[in-house]
Design an enzyme around this catalytic site. Sequence first.
Site, short mmCIF file in Angstrom:
data_model
loop_
_atom_site.label_atom_id
_atom_site.label_comp_id
_atom_site.label_asym_id
_atom_site.label_seq_id
_atom_site.Cartn_x
_atom_site.Cartn_y
_atom_site.Cartn_z
N ASN A 149 34.76 37.75 21.78
CA ASN A 149 35.72 38.82 21.47
C ASN A 149 36.70 38.94 22.61
O ASN A 149 36.31 39.27 23.73
CB ASN A 149 35.00 40.17 21.37
CG ASN A 149 34.44 40.40 20.00
OD1 ASN A 149 35.03 39.96 19.02
ND2 ASN A 149 33.31 41.07 19.93
N ASP A 165 30.90 29.89 28.67
CA ASP A 165 29.87 28.95 28.22
C ASP A 165 29.12 28.36 29.42
O ASP A 165 27.90 28.20 29.39
CB ASP A 165 30.54 27.82 27.41
CG ASP A 165 29.53 27.03 26.59
OD1 ASP A 165 28.45 27.56 26.29
OD2 ASP A 165 29.83 25.87 26.25
N ARG A 194 12.65 27.90 20.68
CA ARG A 194 13.61 27.12 21.46
C ARG A 194 14.95 27.82 21.61
O ARG A 194 15.84 27.31 22.26
CB ARG A 194 13.86 25.78 20.75
CG ARG A 194 12.71 24.80 20.82
CD ARG A 194 13.04 23.61 19.93
NE ARG A 194 14.29 22.98 20.30
CZ ARG A 194 15.12 22.38 19.42
NH1 ARG A 194 14.82 22.32 18.16
NH2 ARG A 194 16.23 21.83 19.85
N LYS A 195 15.11 28.97 20.97
CA LYS A 195 16.43 29.61 20.98
C LYS A 195 16.52 30.70 22.05
O LYS A 195 15.70 31.60 22.08
CB LYS A 195 16.73 30.23 19.60
CG LYS A 195 16.95 29.20 18.53
CD LYS A 195 17.18 29.82 17.18
CE LYS A 195 15.92 30.46 16.64
NZ LYS A 195 16.03 30.92 15.26
N LYS A 207 39.23 41.07 24.27
CA LYS A 207 39.57 42.50 24.17
C LYS A 207 40.94 42.82 24.78
O LYS A 207 41.67 43.63 24.27
CB LYS A 207 38.51 43.34 24.90
CG LYS A 207 37.08 42.96 24.56
CD LYS A 207 36.56 43.64 23.34
CE LYS A 207 36.23 45.08 23.58
NZ LYS A 207 35.67 45.67 22.34
C1 CO8 Z 1 26.52 23.50 33.72
C2 CO8 Z 1 25.69 24.07 32.70
C3 CO8 Z 1 26.42 24.74 31.65
C4 CO8 Z 1 27.05 23.80 30.73
C5 CO8 Z 1 27.49 24.56 29.56
C6 CO8 Z 1 28.15 23.65 28.59
C7 CO8 Z 1 27.31 23.67 27.34
C8 CO8 Z 1 27.97 22.81 26.33
O1 CO8 Z 1 29.16 22.70 26.30
S1 CO8 Z 1 26.99 21.98 25.27
C9 CO8 Z 1 28.20 21.14 24.29
C10 CO8 Z 1 28.51 21.86 23.03
N1 CO8 Z 1 27.35 21.86 22.18
C11 CO8 Z 1 27.00 20.77 21.47
O2 CO8 Z 1 27.60 19.73 21.52
C12 CO8 Z 1 25.77 20.93 20.64
C13 CO8 Z 1 25.86 20.07 19.39
N2 CO8 Z 1 24.74 20.41 18.52
C14 CO8 Z 1 23.55 19.80 18.67
O3 CO8 Z 1 23.37 18.88 19.45
C15 CO8 Z 1 22.43 20.31 17.84
O4 CO8 Z 1 22.95 20.93 16.69
C16 CO8 Z 1 21.54 21.30 18.62
C17 CO8 Z 1 20.88 20.59 19.81
C18 CO8 Z 1 22.31 22.51 19.12
C19 CO8 Z 1 20.46 21.84 17.69
O5 CO8 Z 1 19.95 20.74 16.98
P1 CO8 Z 1 18.41 20.70 16.59
O6 CO8 Z 1 17.61 20.64 17.82
O7 CO8 Z 1 18.25 19.61 15.61
O8 CO8 Z 1 18.22 22.13 15.94
P2 CO8 Z 1 17.59 22.49 14.52
O9 CO8 Z 1 16.18 21.99 14.53
O10 CO8 Z 1 18.49 22.08 13.42
O11 CO8 Z 1 17.60 24.08 14.59
C20 CO8 Z 1 16.75 24.77 15.46
C21 CO8 Z 1 17.03 26.24 15.29
O12 CO8 Z 1 18.34 26.53 15.84
C22 CO8 Z 1 19.20 27.08 14.86
N3 CO8 Z 1 20.51 26.47 15.00
C23 CO8 Z 1 20.80 25.18 15.09
N4 CO8 Z 1 22.12 24.99 15.22
C24 CO8 Z 1 22.66 26.21 15.19
C25 CO8 Z 1 23.99 26.69 15.25
N5 CO8 Z 1 25.03 25.87 15.37
N6 CO8 Z 1 24.20 28.02 15.20
C26 CO8 Z 1 23.17 28.87 15.09
N7 CO8 Z 1 21.88 28.48 15.02
C27 CO8 Z 1 21.64 27.17 15.06
C28 CO8 Z 1 18.58 26.68 13.53
O13 CO8 Z 1 18.89 27.62 12.53
C29 CO8 Z 1 17.10 26.70 13.85
O14 CO8 Z 1 16.63 28.02 13.83
P3 CO8 Z 1 15.15 28.35 13.26
O15 CO8 Z 1 14.19 27.69 14.23
O16 CO8 Z 1 15.07 29.85 13.28
O17 CO8 Z 1 15.09 27.75 11.91
#
Ligand code: CO8
Length: 256
Positions: free
Chosen positions: A176, A154, A199-200, A178
């Site tokens: 996965n 991650d 944004r994805k 393996k």
């Molecule tokens: C040092 C650098 C590296 C650090 C790496 C560490 C990274 C982390 O650990 S981050 C911590 C873990 N993650 C989190 O806590 C995230 C928690 N979730 C969130 O904050 C929100 O759900 C967030 C920001 C991901 C998305 O929220 P939001 O901006 O409201 O998205 P939203 O508008 O609902 O959806 C946007 C698009 O993304 C998709 N999407 C949103 N959530 C998901 C999901 N969980 N899975 C798949 N797709 C998703 C939606 O389907 C949508 O797609 P489309 O535009 O095609 O319709």
Amino acid sequence: MLRSCAARLRPLLVAHGRPGGARLTSTFSFEEVTQKDHALPKPSWSKDLRLLFDQFMKKCEDGSWERLPSCSRHSVQRFQNFTKAFFSGSIPVKEEQISQAKFFPRSFEDGLGFEYAMFWSKDEKRIVCLFQGGLYLQGIPGFLHGGALVTLIDTTLGTHAMLAGGAVMTANLSINFKRPMPLCSVGVINTQLDKIEGRKLFVSCNIQSVDEKTVYTEGTGKKLLLSSCLASSLSLSPSFFFSFVLVYNPHMPINF
Ligand SMILES: CCCCCCCC(=O)SCCNC(=O)CCNC(=O)[C@H](O)C(C)(C)COP(=O)(O)OP(=O)(O)OC[C@H]1O[C@@H](n2cnc3c(N)ncnc32)[C@H](O)[C@@H]1OP(=O)(O)O
């Protein structure tokens, strides 16, 4: 949209003494001179990790690859800038807690947790993360805990997504497993950016043994940019854009 993005980024740049985003040449040192760079060889590194590291440092000599320095803490200032920019300053964490907080993969003593260094190829648009999983990362006896591997996946995918697009959070991660990976052995993570849709950012990677004969783990992640303007921020000047990435990511290229 870009104007509002720039307005949000301005305080971050001013905080770094770089209004207007002047070219950054040694970004790692200008802000937190006391920060230790953890992505450098230590006595706890195995011979294999050291050898691989040296090979990649050699590749850095012609500028095609760049080592990403890595610190373990964010300053309170950085934290405040980040929360102001993306969470309206509303993250419920106290200042004294922030000053003690550590970046999880860098929170172990040398040799016991994650030892790693990342290299970024701007041309090939990929990251290689060389790592060794220490004794405190054991899952089943003699092997690395799956959660430890996921953490590093991650982190590496997140760093790739940030370099490609801006500040991201992980929305989805698929793994996965393996083959089990022996404790204290060396692995190589290779990342790639599969596609960007608005944004994805879709990123993927695998973890291989040093001899490339064993694939231990594969990971696929969907990262969401925190601001809709950032996908288009690639059209901003690289130094302006990079100043923003710097605020968020503890892995910082020296010349971006
Ligand atoms: C040092 C650098 C590296 C650090 C790496 C560490 C990274 C982390 O650990 S981050 C911590 C873990 N993650 C989190 O806590 C995230 C928690 N979730 C969130 O904050 C929100 O759900 C967030 C920001 C991901 C998305 O929220 P939001 O901006 O409201 O998205 P939203 O508008 O609902 O959806 C946007 C698009 O993304 C998709 N999407 C949103 N959530 C998901 C999901 N969980 N899975 C798949 N797709 C998703 C939606 O389907 C949508 O797609 P489309 O535009 O095609 O319709």
